[in-house]
Scaffold this motif. Structure first.
Motif, PDB file in Angstrom:
ATOM      1  N   GLN A   1       0.812  -1.222   0.000  1.00 54.56           N
ATOM      2  CA  GLN A   1       0.000   0.000   0.000  1.00 54.56           C
ATOM      3  C   GLN A   1       0.847   1.275   0.000  1.00 54.56           C
ATOM      4  N   GLY A   2       2.154   1.123   0.131  1.00 50.43           N
ATOM      5  CA  GLY A   2       3.019   2.283   0.178  1.00 50.43           C
ATOM      6  C   GLY A   2       2.857   3.086   1.459  1.00 50.43           C
ATOM      7  N   GLY A   3       2.422   2.409   2.525  1.00 49.80           N
ATOM      8  CA  GLY A   3       2.229   3.080   3.798  1.00 49.80           C
ATOM      9  C   GLY A   3       0.859   3.697   3.968  1.00 49.80           C
ATOM     10  N   ASN A   4       0.048   3.681   2.913  1.00 50.54           N
ATOM     11  CA  ASN A   4      -1.300   4.265   2.969  1.00 50.54           C
ATOM     12  C   ASN A   4      -2.310   3.180   3.295  1.00 50.54           C
ATOM     13  N   THR A   5      -2.687   3.057   4.564  1.00 48.57           N
ATOM     14  CA  THR A   5      -3.586   1.977   4.994  1.00 48.57           C
ATOM     15  C   THR A   5      -5.014   2.156   4.497  1.00 48.57           C
ATOM     16  N   LYS A   6      -5.302   3.317   3.900  1.00 43.34           N
ATOM     17  CA  LYS A   6      -6.649   3.557   3.362  1.00 43.34           C
ATOM     18  C   LYS A   6      -6.766   3.121   1.901  1.00 43.34           C
ATOM     19  N   LYS A   7      -5.666   2.645   1.338  1.00 43.55           N
ATOM     20  CA  LYS A   7      -5.671   2.192  -0.053  1.00 43.55           C
ATOM     21  C   LYS A   7      -6.179   0.759  -0.135  1.00 43.55           C
ATOM     22  N   ALA A   8      -7.231   0.556  -0.890  1.00 39.59           N
ATOM     23  CA  ALA A   8      -7.811  -0.783  -1.031  1.00 39.59           C
ATOM     24  C   ALA A   8      -6.939  -1.637  -1.947  1.00 39.59           C
ATOM     25  N   LEU A   9      -6.793  -2.904  -1.593  1.00 39.15           N
ATOM     26  CA  LEU A   9      -6.022  -3.843  -2.394  1.00 39.15           C
ATOM     27  C   LEU A   9      -6.956  -4.873  -3.028  1.00 39.15           C
ATOM     28  N   SER A  10      -6.482  -5.517  -4.068  1.00 38.61           N
ATOM     29  CA  SER A  10      -7.296  -6.523  -4.747  1.00 38.61           C
ATOM     30  C   SER A  10      -7.315  -7.816  -3.947  1.00 38.61           C
ATOM     31  N   PRO A  11      -8.302  -8.677  -4.174  1.00 35.62           N
ATOM     32  CA  PRO A  11      -8.333  -9.976  -3.489  1.00 35.62           C
ATOM     33  C   PRO A  11      -7.067 -10.790  -3.751  1.00 35.62           C
ATOM     34  N   GLU A  12      -6.545 -10.698  -4.981  1.00 35.30           N
ATOM     35  CA  GLU A  12      -5.330 -11.442  -5.311  1.00 35.30           C
ATOM     36  C   GLU A  12      -4.137 -10.967  -4.481  1.00 35.30           C
ATOM     37  N   THR A  13      -4.057  -9.662  -4.236  1.00 30.38           N
ATOM     38  CA  THR A  13      -2.956  -9.117  -3.440  1.00 30.38           C
ATOM     39  C   THR A  13      -3.074  -9.559  -1.986  1.00 30.38           C
TER      40      THR A  13
ATOM     41  N   MET B   1     -14.572  -8.649   3.008  1.00 35.23           N
ATOM     42  CA  MET B   1     -15.817  -8.332   3.710  1.00 35.23           C
ATOM     43  C   MET B   1     -15.701  -7.031   4.485  1.00 35.23           C
ATOM     44  N   LYS B   2     -14.568  -6.827   5.163  1.00 36.47           N
ATOM     45  CA  LYS B   2     -14.360  -5.568   5.891  1.00 36.47           C
ATOM     46  C   LYS B   2     -14.350  -4.381   4.941  1.00 36.47           C
ATOM     47  N   ASN B   3     -13.608  -4.517   3.838  1.00 34.03           N
ATOM     48  CA  ASN B   3     -13.505  -3.407   2.885  1.00 34.03           C
ATOM     49  C   ASN B   3     -14.845  -3.054   2.272  1.00 34.03           C
ATOM     50  N   ARG B   4     -15.569  -4.067   1.824  1.00 36.99           N
ATOM     51  CA  ARG B   4     -16.867  -3.818   1.174  1.00 36.99           C
ATOM     52  C   ARG B   4     -17.885  -3.246   2.161  1.00 36.99           C
ATOM     53  N   TYR B   5     -17.806  -3.708   3.408  1.00 32.01           N
ATOM     54  CA  TYR B   5     -18.712  -3.181   4.423  1.00 32.01           C
ATOM     55  C   TYR B   5     -18.438  -1.698   4.671  1.00 32.01           C
ATOM     56  N   ASN B   6     -17.171  -1.337   4.797  1.00 30.19           N
ATOM     57  CA  ASN B   6     -16.824   0.068   5.026  1.00 30.19           C
ATOM     58  C   ASN B   6     -17.139   0.930   3.807  1.00 30.19           C
ATOM     59  N   GLN B   7     -16.920   0.363   2.618  1.00 29.79           N
ATOM     60  CA  GLN B   7     -17.266   1.110   1.408  1.00 29.79           C
ATOM     61  C   GLN B   7     -18.779   1.328   1.313  1.00 29.79           C
ATOM     62  N   TYR B   8     -19.533   0.311   1.707  1.00 31.63           N
ATOM     63  CA  TYR B   8     -21.000   0.442   1.729  1.00 31.63           C
ATOM     64  C   TYR B   8     -21.437   1.538   2.695  1.00 31.63           C
ATOM     65  N   LYS B   9     -20.704   1.648   3.822  1.00 32.07           N
ATOM     66  CA  LYS B   9     -21.001   2.673   4.818  1.00 32.07           C
ATOM     67  C   LYS B   9     -20.347   4.019   4.487  1.00 32.07           C
TER      68      LYS B   9
ATOM     69  N   LEU C   1     -17.142   4.727   4.452  1.00 30.55           N
ATOM     70  CA  LEU C   1     -16.105   4.976   5.446  1.00 30.55           C
ATOM     71  C   LEU C   1     -14.753   4.511   4.905  1.00 30.55           C
ATOM     72  N   PRO C   2     -13.632   5.062   5.419  1.00 30.81           N
ATOM     73  CA  PRO C   2     -12.315   4.571   5.019  1.00 30.81           C
ATOM     74  C   PRO C   2     -12.186   3.089   5.354  1.00 30.81           C
ATOM     75  N   ILE C   3     -11.422   2.338   4.547  1.00 30.77           N
ATOM     76  CA  ILE C   3     -11.374   0.890   4.736  1.00 30.77           C
ATOM     77  C   ILE C   3     -10.673   0.483   6.028  1.00 30.77           C
ATOM     78  N   ASP C   4      -9.914   1.408   6.638  1.00 30.78           N
ATOM     79  CA  ASP C   4      -9.246   1.061   7.899  1.00 30.78           C
ATOM     80  C   ASP C   4     -10.020   1.529   9.124  1.00 30.78           C
ATOM     81  N   THR C   5     -11.296   1.853   8.929  1.00 32.53           N
ATOM     82  CA  THR C   5     -12.149   2.270  10.050  1.00 32.53           C
ATOM     83  C   THR C   5     -12.358   1.106  11.014  1.00 32.53           C
ATOM     84  N   LYS C   6     -12.286   1.374  12.295  1.00 27.77           N
ATOM     85  CA  LYS C   6     -12.514   0.333  13.311  1.00 27.77           C
ATOM     86  C   LYS C   6     -13.984  -0.064  13.315  1.00 27.77           C
ATOM     87  N   LEU C   7     -14.238  -1.363  13.278  1.00 27.62           N
ATOM     88  CA  LEU C   7     -15.601  -1.878  13.270  1.00 27.62           C
ATOM     89  C   LEU C   7     -16.035  -2.270  14.669  1.00 27.62           C
TER      90      LEU C   7
END
Length: 320
Positions: free
Chosen positions: A118-130, A217-225, A227-233
């Motif tokens: 992610q290059g240090g950016n924890t808010k950057k979404a990665l692909s399932p393959e990654t 699941m975490k990423n898609r849930y936060n995107q649905y809401k 919210l940034p993908i690193d948001t605490k659930l």
């Protein structure tokens, strides 16, 4: 004047620094190690009896003199009747050490690799393959460190009190974790400590599938809401995603665990992974590769839920 002008003109090019991605080591954070250890130890202490039963059911092939169990309940009641609570906790020491170190190292390696990509950016979404690639790398590194502990755990779980000790070679009777490590190394060498390593590598696909599903699941849930993908659930969210991802991975990759347990079984010898697979298929069919699955699911699903909830909360607290 012209000389100074030349120096000034050359100065920007000589002072440009090449911008590199920070090294992988710069993303290694001990907080993930500690949080993973806490999660692994907590779940193991609570659920070790189910792990012991799963191992015993997995090696029940109907062709050895070891006790044969017909079901999860039959195994639990038989062991408790013969050895009490202590019998259900045989092998707990290496299991706690193995689970704690494995989860700690796994989360450490996985998050370091993921953050590096992610290059240090924890808010950057990665692909399932990654996610799968990062989890696979973490799994192989972790297994290379912890495989001897898992061999010892399996051997101690397969110490049957009802077997005549005189019929078991001295080198395969163990009084504890350190005694087992010493005897395995003495009588079988390093190779003995790494039995089941090959199917273990294949088994990294289990962790890869689980982490891919969990992260997605975490990423898609936060995107649905929105919210940034690193948001605490919430705790409920973590429990749900952990359970679903574990069920998905376990149902897909369980046969390798049966092969691995049988290779590590001191009461039977195979020439290798392929020999174990052939014999299991010949004598037990496809069903043989799923022995102990119910006990495994009863154990790993709540264990994963506990591990991930503890990890997520402890890591969030430490990193904050």
């Amino acid at each position: 004047m012209s000389l100074r002008g030349t120096e000034v003109a050359a100065d920007p090019t000589t002072q440009i620094h090449k911008i590199d991605r920070p090294s992988l080591l710069s993303h290694v954070k001990y907080e993930h190690l500690i949080a993973g250890i806490f999660g692994g130890v907590a779940s193991t202490v609570l659920l070790h009896p189910l792990d012991l039963i799963k191992v015993r059911l997995a090696v029940t092939d109907g062709r050895t003199t070891t006790p044969q169990y017909h079901s999860l309940w039959n195994a639990a009641t038989t062991i408790f009747r013969q050895d009490g609570v202590r019998g259900l906790y045989r092998g707990v020491t290496p299991n706690v050490c193995g689970a704690g170190s494995s989860w700690g190292l796994y989360f450490l390696f996985y998050n370091a690799t993921k953050t590096w990509v992610q290059g240090g950016n924890t808010k950057k979404a990665l692909s399932p393959e990654t996610h799968m690639l990062a989890a696979s790398q973490a799994g192989i590194l972790t297994l290379a460190v912890t495989n001897p502990i898992w061999v010892v755990k399996t051997r101690l779980c397969l110490q049957y009190s009802e077997l005549d000790p005189s019929k078991i070679p001295e080198g395969k009777r163990y009084s504890g974790m350190m005694d087992a490590l010493f005897k395995i190394y003495t009588h079988e060498g390093v190779r003995g400590l790494y039995k089941g390593f090959l199917p273990g590598i294949v088994g990294t696909s289990h962790g890869a599938l689980q982490f891919m599903a969990y992260e997605e699941m975490k990423n898609r849930y936060n995107q649905y809401k929105c919210l940034p993908i690193d948001t605490k659930l919430t705790t409920i969210d973590y429990l749900t995603f952990a359970a679903l991802s574990k069920l998905f991975a376990a149902a897909t990759t369980y046969p390798y665990q049966v092969v691995r347990s049988r290779l590590q079984n001191q009461h039977r010898t195979y020439s290798g992974s392929w020999d174990c697979i052939k014999q299991t298929w010949t004598h037990e069919g496809a069903r043989g590769f799923y022995k102990g699955l119910s006990a495994n699911l009863w154990r790993v699903t709540p264990a994963t839920m506990i591990t991930f909830v503890v990890y997520e909360n402890v890591s969030y607290f430490l990193l904050s």
